[in-house]
Each structure stands twice: as C-alpha cells, then as structure tokens.
Design a protein around this motif. Structure first.
Motif, PDB file in Angstrom:
ATOM      1  N   LEU A 162       0.872  -1.177   0.000  1.00  0.00           N
ATOM      2  CA  LEU A 162       0.000   0.000   0.000  1.00  0.00           C
ATOM      3  C   LEU A 162       0.903   1.219   0.000  1.00  0.00           C
ATOM      4  CD1 LEU A 162      -2.069  -2.173   1.033  1.00  0.00           C
ATOM      5  CD2 LEU A 162      -3.088  -0.350   2.398  1.00  0.00           C
ATOM      6  N   GLU A 163       0.696   2.102  -0.971  1.00  0.00           N
ATOM      7  CA  GLU A 163       1.559   3.270  -1.097  1.00  0.00           C
ATOM      8  C   GLU A 163       0.718   4.511  -1.373  1.00  0.00           C
ATOM      9  OE1 GLU A 163       5.444   4.763  -3.702  1.00  0.00           O
ATOM     10  OE2 GLU A 163       4.487   2.842  -4.126  1.00  0.00           O
ATOM     11  N   GLY A 164       0.992   5.591  -0.653  1.00  0.00           N
ATOM     12  CA  GLY A 164       0.256   6.831  -0.882  1.00  0.00           C
ATOM     13  C   GLY A 164       0.644   7.895   0.119  1.00  0.00           C
ATOM     14  N   LYS A 165      -0.133   8.974   0.150  1.00  0.00           N
ATOM     15  CA  LYS A 165       0.084  10.038   1.124  1.00  0.00           C
ATOM     16  C   LYS A 165      -1.241  10.718   1.434  1.00  0.00           C
ATOM     17  CE  LYS A 165       1.435  13.390  -2.460  1.00  0.00           C
ATOM     18  NZ  LYS A 165       2.504  14.321  -2.909  1.00  0.00           N
ATOM     19  N   LYS A 166      -1.314  11.314   2.625  1.00  0.00           N
ATOM     20  CA  LYS A 166      -2.545  11.944   3.077  1.00  0.00           C
ATOM     21  C   LYS A 166      -2.221  13.190   3.891  1.00  0.00           C
ATOM     22  CE  LYS A 166      -6.882  12.518   4.286  1.00  0.00           C
ATOM     23  NZ  LYS A 166      -7.916  12.948   3.316  1.00  0.00           N
ATOM     24  N   GLY A 167      -2.801  14.322   3.507  1.00  0.00           N
ATOM     25  CA  GLY A 167      -2.618  15.553   4.252  1.00  0.00           C
ATOM     26  C   GLY A 167      -3.632  15.670   5.379  1.00  0.00           C
ATOM     27  N   LEU A 168      -3.191  16.187   6.516  1.00  0.00           N
ATOM     28  CA  LEU A 168      -4.055  16.369   7.685  1.00  0.00           C
ATOM     29  C   LEU A 168      -3.703  17.674   8.382  1.00  0.00           C
ATOM     30  CD1 LEU A 168      -3.679  12.809   9.286  1.00  0.00           C
ATOM     31  CD2 LEU A 168      -5.684  13.611   8.011  1.00  0.00           C
ATOM     32  N   LYS A 169      -4.580  18.104   9.272  1.00  0.00           N
ATOM     33  CA  LYS A 169      -4.289  19.237  10.159  1.00  0.00           C
ATOM     34  C   LYS A 169      -4.288  18.744  11.603  1.00  0.00           C
ATOM     35  CE  LYS A 169      -6.015  23.164   7.467  1.00  0.00           C
ATOM     36  NZ  LYS A 169      -6.941  24.330   7.463  1.00  0.00           N
ATOM     37  N   MET A 170      -3.267  19.117  12.342  1.00  0.00           N
ATOM     38  CA  MET A 170      -3.181  18.716  13.751  1.00  0.00           C
ATOM     39  C   MET A 170      -4.390  19.189  14.548  1.00  0.00           C
ATOM     40  SD  MET A 170       0.794  19.259  14.846  1.00  0.00           S
ATOM     41  CE  MET A 170       2.028  19.541  13.591  1.00  0.00           C
ATOM     42  N   THR A 171      -4.801  20.424  14.298  1.00  0.00           N
ATOM     43  CA  THR A 171      -5.896  21.002  15.085  1.00  0.00           C
ATOM     44  C   THR A 171      -7.222  20.275  14.872  1.00  0.00           C
ATOM     45  OG1 THR A 171      -6.135  22.672  13.329  1.00  0.00           O
ATOM     46  CG2 THR A 171      -4.899  23.311  15.289  1.00  0.00           C
ATOM     47  N   ASP A 172      -7.367  19.564  13.730  1.00  0.00           N
ATOM     48  CA  ASP A 172      -8.580  18.777  13.512  1.00  0.00           C
ATOM     49  C   ASP A 172      -8.687  17.629  14.510  1.00  0.00           C
ATOM     50  OD1 ASP A 172      -9.383  20.376  11.426  1.00  0.00           O
ATOM     51  OD2 ASP A 172      -8.658  19.035   9.849  1.00  0.00           O
ATOM     52  N   PHE A 173      -7.553  17.272  15.124  1.00  0.00           N
ATOM     53  CA  PHE A 173      -7.541  16.202  16.117  1.00  0.00           C
ATOM     54  C   PHE A 173      -7.306  16.748  17.527  1.00  0.00           C
ATOM     55  CE2 PHE A 173      -6.778  14.172  12.105  1.00  0.00           C
ATOM     56  CZ  PHE A 173      -7.458  12.959  12.196  1.00  0.00           C
ATOM     57  N   GLY A 174      -7.532  18.046  17.683  1.00  0.00           N
ATOM     58  CA  GLY A 174      -7.392  18.670  18.990  1.00  0.00           C
ATOM     59  C   GLY A 174      -5.955  18.798  19.450  1.00  0.00           C
ATOM     60  N   ILE A 175      -4.998  18.758  18.494  1.00  0.00           N
ATOM     61  CA  ILE A 175      -3.579  18.835  18.830  1.00  0.00           C
ATOM     62  C   ILE A 175      -3.072  20.253  18.575  1.00  0.00           C
ATOM     63  CG2 ILE A 175      -1.266  17.980  18.283  1.00  0.00           C
ATOM     64  CD1 ILE A 175      -2.669  15.420  17.242  1.00  0.00           C
ATOM     65  N   GLU A 176      -2.455  20.836  19.578  1.00  0.00           N
ATOM     66  CA  GLU A 176      -1.822  22.148  19.386  1.00  0.00           C
ATOM     67  C   GLU A 176      -0.451  21.932  18.775  1.00  0.00           C
ATOM     68  OE1 GLU A 176      -0.312  26.056  21.911  1.00  0.00           O
ATOM     69  OE2 GLU A 176      -1.522  24.509  22.895  1.00  0.00           O
ATOM     70  N   PRO A 177      -0.174  22.535  17.613  1.00  0.00           N
ATOM     71  CA  PRO A 177       1.141  22.361  16.982  1.00  0.00           C
ATOM     72  C   PRO A 177       2.267  22.694  17.961  1.00  0.00           C
ATOM     73  CG  PRO A 177      -0.356  23.445  15.465  1.00  0.00           C
ATOM     74  CD  PRO A 177      -1.073  23.367  16.787  1.00  0.00           C
ATOM     75  N   PRO A 178       3.242  21.799  18.107  1.00  0.00           N
ATOM     76  CA  PRO A 178       4.318  22.002  19.088  1.00  0.00           C
ATOM     77  C   PRO A 178       5.118  23.285  18.856  1.00  0.00           C
ATOM     78  CG  PRO A 178       4.310  19.741  18.288  1.00  0.00           C
ATOM     79  CD  PRO A 178       3.358  20.510  17.413  1.00  0.00           C
TER      80      PRO A 178
END
Length: 201
Positions: A162-178
C-alpha cells in the motif's frame, strides 16, 4: 423405514458436501496479510518556522484482507496501527515535544480502521495494481475523525503493498502544533503522512 432413513441421511450428506464445495472458492480467494514492520516506511512530514521536518514510525502493525476472485479486488478489512512513541525525528527534543502534543501517556497508538471502500480502479498497463480511495476512522491523540485515505494497492502472490500520502491538520484532532525555545519556533498545523508499506501472508 430403515431404507428411507438411510436415503435421507445420504441426501443430507450430499447436500452438505455441495454447500462446502460451493464455499471453497470463496474461502480460498480471500487472502489475509499482516503488515511487515521491518519493511517499507511510514513517515510524517511537516514544516516549522525554522525548517521542514520528518518523523518515521519505527513500530507499526496492521492487518489486510483482500478478495481477488472478481475482476476487481475487494478489500474486506484494513487496519493500521502506529505506536505513537515510535515516531522518531533524530532529534530527542523534537520527539519529546511531539509526544507531549500527542499526549502519549494516555494515548499510546495512532490507528486507522477501514469502514468502506469508496473507489477502486485498475492502473493501466498493470495486472495487479489498483488505485483505491478508502473511507475509515483515524484516531490520533484520542480523537477519532472520519477520513478518506488514498493509496495504490498491489497484490502479488504472498505479498501486497500500500503506497500513498494523506494531508491532515493537527488542530482537527485537537492537537496544538508544538513549539520550542519559548515559542520562538512554531510547527505548522498542516502535516502529511507518507506510507509505503509491505504486507505479507
């Protein structure tokens, strides 16, 4: 009466045998694979005000079930698991900030669980490679979101990839960017997951 009972028993055995024989092709066509941790690569990339960065998952596991009896394969099950504290950047201070942001004391794993296949199409000029868009639930830092996961699936005998890539946002998961150095270095909200994974029977 005895002969009638014997005939009935014989009929039941024949019927049972026919059912079993009918099921054999379905069973044989369904293939189960396990993610090979020592092969392939799963990495998370992102940006910061200082430099771009990459963290590689050193501990990953998963299961994949594929039915190849039809014109197109059917993915019956797919699950990815990454041990959150196995994400390594080569910089201990950055890793420490990552684990704090992911709250790894409480949430040890990052998990993707397939719910359905949205789309699957063959890749031209290839007999065993397919482009797939999967729907599923992704859990990071204890929060679960529904996502679409695109990947190329290749099934070749005892092995699949399985090969691919996926873009995400940290804040969508309640994560504050370090942040680092008293907030002078800030990590960007957008990240990208890159996966080139090998699965074996």
């Amino acid at each position: 009466m005895k002969s009638y009972i014997k005939r009935n028993q014989r009929s039941l055995k024949i019927a049972a045998l026919a059912i079993v024989v009918g099921l054999v092709p379905v069973t044989l066509s369904s293939q189960n694979f396990k993610l090979s941790n020592g092969e392939g690569k799963l990495a998370v990339t992102g940006t910061s005000t200082l430099h771009d960065w990459e963290e590689v998952a050193e501990q990953k596991s998963g299961s994949l079930q594929v039915d190849i009896s039809g014109e197109l394969p059917k993915i019956a099950a797919l699950k990815f698991i990454v041990e959150a504290e196995s994400l390594k950047s080569g910089k201990s201070a950055m890793d420490k900030n990552t684990y704090k942001a992911l709250d790894t004391d409480s949430h040890k794993q990052i998990v993707f669980q397939l719910s359905s296949i949205k789309e699957i199409t063959p890749v031209p000029s290839s007999s065993n490679k397919y482009k797939v868009v999967a729907n599923g639930n992704l859990t990071i830092a204890g929060k679960t979101n529904k996502i679409e996961l695109p990947f190329d699936l290749t099934v070749n005998g005892e092995k699949a990839s399985l090969e691919g890539k996926k873009g995400l946002k940290m804040t969508d998961f309640g994560i504050e960017p370090p942040k680092a150095l008293m907030g002078t270095i800030k990590t960007g909200d957008e990240i990208e997951i890159h996966y080139n994974t090998i699965w074996k029977k």
